[in-house]
Motif scaffolding. Structure first.
Motif, PDB file in Angstrom:
ATOM      1  N   TYR A  74      -4.580  14.206  -0.619  1.00 30.19           N
ATOM      2  CA  TYR A  74      -4.140  13.484  -0.402  1.00 30.19           C
ATOM      3  C   TYR A  74      -4.783  12.130  -0.975  1.00 30.19           C
ATOM      4  N   ALA A  75      -3.509  11.076  -1.443  1.00 32.66           N
ATOM      5  CA  ALA A  75      -3.831   9.758  -2.550  1.00 32.66           C
ATOM      6  C   ALA A  75      -3.364   8.854  -1.680  1.00 32.66           C
ATOM      7  N   VAL A  76      -4.128   7.876  -2.456  1.00 33.83           N
ATOM      8  CA  VAL A  76      -3.419   5.784  -1.972  1.00 33.83           C
ATOM      9  C   VAL A  76      -3.802   5.252  -3.017  1.00 33.83           C
ATOM     10  N   LEU A  77      -2.762   3.943  -2.445  1.00 36.72           N
ATOM     11  CA  LEU A  77      -2.936   2.814  -3.198  1.00 36.72           C
ATOM     12  C   LEU A  77      -2.483   1.413  -2.842  1.00 36.72           C
ATOM     13  N   GLY A  78      -3.706   1.033  -3.053  1.00 42.44           N
ATOM     14  CA  GLY A  78      -3.608  -0.546  -2.494  1.00 42.44           C
ATOM     15  C   GLY A  78      -3.185  -1.640  -3.543  1.00 42.44           C
ATOM     16  N   ALA A  79      -2.421  -2.339  -3.527  1.00 40.87           N
ATOM     17  CA  ALA A  79      -2.378  -3.122  -4.761  1.00 40.87           C
ATOM     18  C   ALA A  79      -1.720  -4.902  -4.427  1.00 40.87           C
ATOM     19  N   ALA A  80      -2.292  -5.685  -5.165  1.00 39.48           N
ATOM     20  CA  ALA A  80      -1.772  -7.077  -4.712  1.00 39.48           C
ATOM     21  C   ALA A  80      -0.672  -8.033  -6.012  1.00 39.48           C
ATOM     22  N   GLN A  81      -0.046  -8.742  -6.062  1.00 33.25           N
ATOM     23  CA  GLN A  81       1.034  -9.672  -7.054  1.00 33.25           C
ATOM     24  C   GLN A  81       1.044 -10.896  -6.711  1.00 33.25           C
ATOM     25  N   TYR A  82      -0.229 -11.751  -7.062  1.00 39.33           N
ATOM     26  CA  TYR A  82       0.236 -13.295  -6.999  1.00 39.33           C
ATOM     27  C   TYR A  82       0.462 -14.291  -8.487  1.00 39.33           C
ATOM     28  N   ASN A  83       1.889 -14.522  -7.709  1.00 45.58           N
ATOM     29  CA  ASN A  83       3.004 -15.641  -9.063  1.00 45.58           C
ATOM     30  C   ASN A  83       2.212 -16.839  -9.369  1.00 45.58           C
ATOM     31  N   ILE A  84       1.948 -17.632 -10.377  1.00 45.01           N
ATOM     32  CA  ILE A  84       1.375 -18.266 -11.069  1.00 45.01           C
ATOM     33  C   ILE A  84       1.888 -19.641 -10.219  1.00 45.01           C
ATOM     34  N   PRO A  85       1.210 -20.566  -9.669  1.00 44.23           N
ATOM     35  CA  PRO A  85       1.995 -21.544 -10.010  1.00 44.23           C
ATOM     36  C   PRO A  85       2.403 -22.118 -11.552  1.00 44.23           C
ATOM     37  N   GLY A  86       3.521 -23.135 -11.567  1.00 42.26           N
ATOM     38  CA  GLY A  86       4.085 -23.564 -12.278  1.00 42.26           C
ATOM     39  C   GLY A  86       4.365 -23.054 -13.429  1.00 42.26           C
ATOM     40  N   PHE A  87       4.082 -21.084 -13.264  1.00 36.72           N
ATOM     41  CA  PHE A  87       4.797 -21.282 -15.129  1.00 36.72           C
ATOM     42  C   PHE A  87       5.342 -19.521 -13.966  1.00 36.72           C
ATOM     43  N   ALA A  88       7.085 -20.545 -14.646  1.00 41.37           N
ATOM     44  CA  ALA A  88       7.498 -19.459 -13.684  1.00 41.37           C
ATOM     45  C   ALA A  88       7.701 -18.093 -14.172  1.00 41.37           C
ATOM     46  N   GLY A  89       7.655 -16.572 -14.196  1.00 39.01           N
ATOM     47  CA  GLY A  89       7.850 -15.921 -14.008  1.00 39.01           C
ATOM     48  C   GLY A  89       6.674 -15.068 -14.737  1.00 39.01           C
ATOM     49  N   SER A  90       5.620 -15.895 -14.442  1.00 40.36           N
ATOM     50  CA  SER A  90       4.137 -15.216 -14.971  1.00 40.36           C
ATOM     51  C   SER A  90       3.088 -14.381 -13.648  1.00 40.36           C
ATOM     52  N   SER A  91       2.417 -14.084 -13.784  1.00 35.85           N
ATOM     53  CA  SER A  91       1.921 -12.893 -12.276  1.00 35.85           C
ATOM     54  C   SER A  91       0.745 -12.147 -12.638  1.00 35.85           C
ATOM     55  N   LEU A  92      -0.049 -12.547 -12.102  1.00 31.75           N
ATOM     56  CA  LEU A  92      -1.247 -11.693 -11.631  1.00 31.75           C
ATOM     57  C   LEU A  92      -1.315 -10.188 -11.264  1.00 31.75           C
ATOM     58  N   ARG A  93      -1.430  -9.007 -11.582  1.00 30.68           N
ATOM     59  CA  ARG A  93      -2.186  -7.939 -10.888  1.00 30.68           C
ATOM     60  C   ARG A  93      -3.234  -7.066 -10.929  1.00 30.68           C
ATOM     61  N   GLY A 108       1.033  -1.155   0.141  1.00 28.13           N
ATOM     62  CA  GLY A 108       0.133  -0.550  -0.241  1.00 28.13           C
ATOM     63  C   GLY A 108       0.670   1.147   0.304  1.00 28.13           C
ATOM     64  N   LYS A 109       0.204   2.759  -1.037  1.00 27.11           N
ATOM     65  CA  LYS A 109       1.074   3.790  -0.064  1.00 27.11           C
ATOM     66  C   LYS A 109      -0.006   4.615  -0.089  1.00 27.11           C
ATOM     67  N   ALA A 110       0.320   6.043   0.741  1.00 25.63           N
ATOM     68  CA  ALA A 110      -0.173   6.791   0.788  1.00 25.63           C
ATOM     69  C   ALA A 110       0.397   8.075   0.653  1.00 25.63           C
ATOM     70  N   ALA A 111       0.275   9.147  -0.054  1.00 31.10           N
ATOM     71  CA  ALA A 111       1.127  10.627  -0.345  1.00 31.10           C
ATOM     72  C   ALA A 111      -0.410  11.557   0.152  1.00 31.10           C
ATOM     73  N   TYR A 112       0.739  12.719   1.141  1.00 28.68           N
ATOM     74  CA  TYR A 112      -0.354  14.037   1.158  1.00 28.68           C
ATOM     75  C   TYR A 112       0.656  15.254   0.565  1.00 28.68           C
ATOM     76  N   ASP A 113       0.135  16.018  -0.555  1.00 31.19           N
ATOM     77  CA  ASP A 113       0.260  17.111  -1.200  1.00 31.19           C
ATOM     78  C   ASP A 113       0.046  18.328   0.064  1.00 31.19           C
ATOM     79  N   GLU A 114       1.267  18.564   0.647  1.00 31.40           N
ATOM     80  CA  GLU A 114       1.205  19.819   1.686  1.00 31.40           C
ATOM     81  C   GLU A 114       0.201  21.008   1.030  1.00 31.40           C
ATOM     82  N   SER A 115       0.739  21.288  -0.302  1.00 32.75           N
ATOM     83  CA  SER A 115      -0.222  22.299  -0.778  1.00 32.75           C
ATOM     84  C   SER A 115      -1.442  22.671  -1.341  1.00 32.75           C
ATOM     85  N   ALA A 116      -1.593  21.132  -1.711  1.00 33.01           N
ATOM     86  CA  ALA A 116      -3.022  21.511  -2.116  1.00 33.01           C
ATOM     87  C   ALA A 116      -4.296  20.625  -0.550  1.00 33.01           C
ATOM     88  N   GLU A 117      -2.878  19.971   0.400  1.00 35.25           N
ATOM     89  CA  GLU A 117      -3.879  20.005   1.355  1.00 35.25           C
ATOM     90  C   GLU A 117      -4.915  18.405   1.109  1.00 35.25           C
TER      91      GLU A 117
END
Length: 363
Positions: free
Chosen positions: A234-253, A223-232
């Motif tokens: 904020y913005a946030v991001l939540g994310a996840a990545q899942y590496n696919i079993p049996g397929f090295a290098g493959s992933s879902l985000r 997760g990421k959270a940012a506060y813009d002091e001059s604009a007062e």
């Protein structure tokens, strides 16, 4: 008797001549040569600077890209006063210089990136694209904003949610910053960063970005959270990545953005852009992407992102890419982009598309 005397005389003369010959030939001692030693403490490519315990690495790439762009907003062949509908050629040269050494306070690191982009039939000027100093977890310098690509954290949390080179929309920018990063042995990581807002708002107050997450073999969550002091705002991001079993290098985000208002960390709409008012600024967005590693030479990815604007408009975009690695350190990438945006004022949706074919030699 005469024979014995003759033999003794010959032996004596031979010894004298040998002594003179030995004195005449002087063989200099070889000077010590210090060969470059491989430094494997920080990964491949590092070597010790002779006479020091500092490890040095040079890397980068040279690439050439053939692109095109168009859409409903192209009027008389001109888009935003910059792009002409048709082919667009871009060549880039990038050099990274990375120095590291171990101290009693942790790893001391210095990093700089020199880069130039030629977008016309003229020489390009080189400039400093990034420059960072790090001791242990403490870092200072100029690089990507921690809300887009936090310094010294795992690769999955850097840049956008989409697996494409463009990465989708993620409020990309570069800023002067001071921060601290933590990477635990169990995969936990995090950072807190103060970013320069160029004395907007309260002159001595910076913008603040925090990042936290976990990275393990199955994937990661962050997760990421940012506060813009001059604009007062904020913005946030939540994310996840899942590496696919049996397929090295493959992933879902998967990822979700939210902004409280117009700020440096809010996303721009994919067609109208702008982001200086409620029109063109995204209130929330959701993104998903899948990367499939076909084999050692081929991979493909597809992803999409949906946007809801503060003024009520919505938009979506899709990106896809195919990557071919015919030999080591040479990449051929074909990538495409399409976005459509609702226009409540004009009554007709606006769209834009682009694509490129890129050839990159890494070193």
């Amino acid at each position: 008797m005469n024979l014995r005397l003759s033999l003794a005389t010959v032996a004596a003369l031979t010894s004298v001549n040998a002594a003179f010959a030995a004195d005449a030939i002087v063989i200099a001692e070889p000077e010590p040569v210090e060969y470059v030693r491989v430094c494997d403490a920080f990964g491949a490519g590092f070597f010790y600077i002779p006479g020091t315990e500092t490890c040095l690495k040079f890397d980068g790439y040279v690439r050439m890209q053939i692109g095109a762009r168009g859409g409903s907003d192209y009027d008389a062949g001109v888009y935003d006063g910059d792009y002409v509908e048709g082919w667009r050629f871009t060549t880039r040269a990038r050099l990274n210089v990375d120095t590291r050494s171990e101290t009693e306070m942790g790893t001391l690191r210095g990093f700089m990136r020199i880069q130039a982009d030629a977008t016309s039939n003229a020489d390009a000027s080189y400039g400093m694209d990034q420059a960072m100093v790090q001791l242990g977890g403490f870092y200072v310098g100029y690089t990507d904003s921690a809300f887009g690509a936090p310094w010294a954290l795992p690769g999955m949390v850097r840049f956008g949610i989409l697996h494409t080179d463009d990465g989708g929309q993620y409020a990309s920018q570069q800023r002067q910053q001071i921060g601290y990063a933590f990477n635990g042995a169990n995969g936990l990581f995090g950072s807190i960063t103060l970013e320069n807002d160029e004395n907007e708002g309260e002159g001595y107050m910076p913008d603040v970005v925090g990042v936290a997450g976990i990275s393990q073999g199955w994937g990661g969550v962050w997760g990421k959270a940012a506060y813009d002091e001059s604009a007062e705002e904020y913005a946030v991001l939540g994310a996840a990545q899942y590496n696919i079993p049996g397929f090295a290098g493959s992933s879902l985000r998967l990822g979700l953005f939210y902004a409280s208002g117009v700020s440096m960390y809010a996303l721009d709409m994919p067609v109208s852009g702008g982001g200086s008012s409620d029109e063109g600024t995204v209130e929330w967005s959701v993104a998903a992407s899948y990367l499939h590693k076909i084999n050692a030479q081929w991979s493909a990815t597809v992803g999409g992102q949906y946007f809801e604007e503060f003024s009520g408009d919505n938009a979506y975009m899709v990106q896809a890419a195919v990557v071919w690695l015919p030999v080591t350190n040479f990449e051929v990438r074909a990538e495409g982009f399409y976005a459509s945006e609702e226009n409540l004022v004009g009554g007709e949706d606006d769209d834009t598309w682009s694509g490129f074919l890129r050839f990159t030699r890494y070193f």
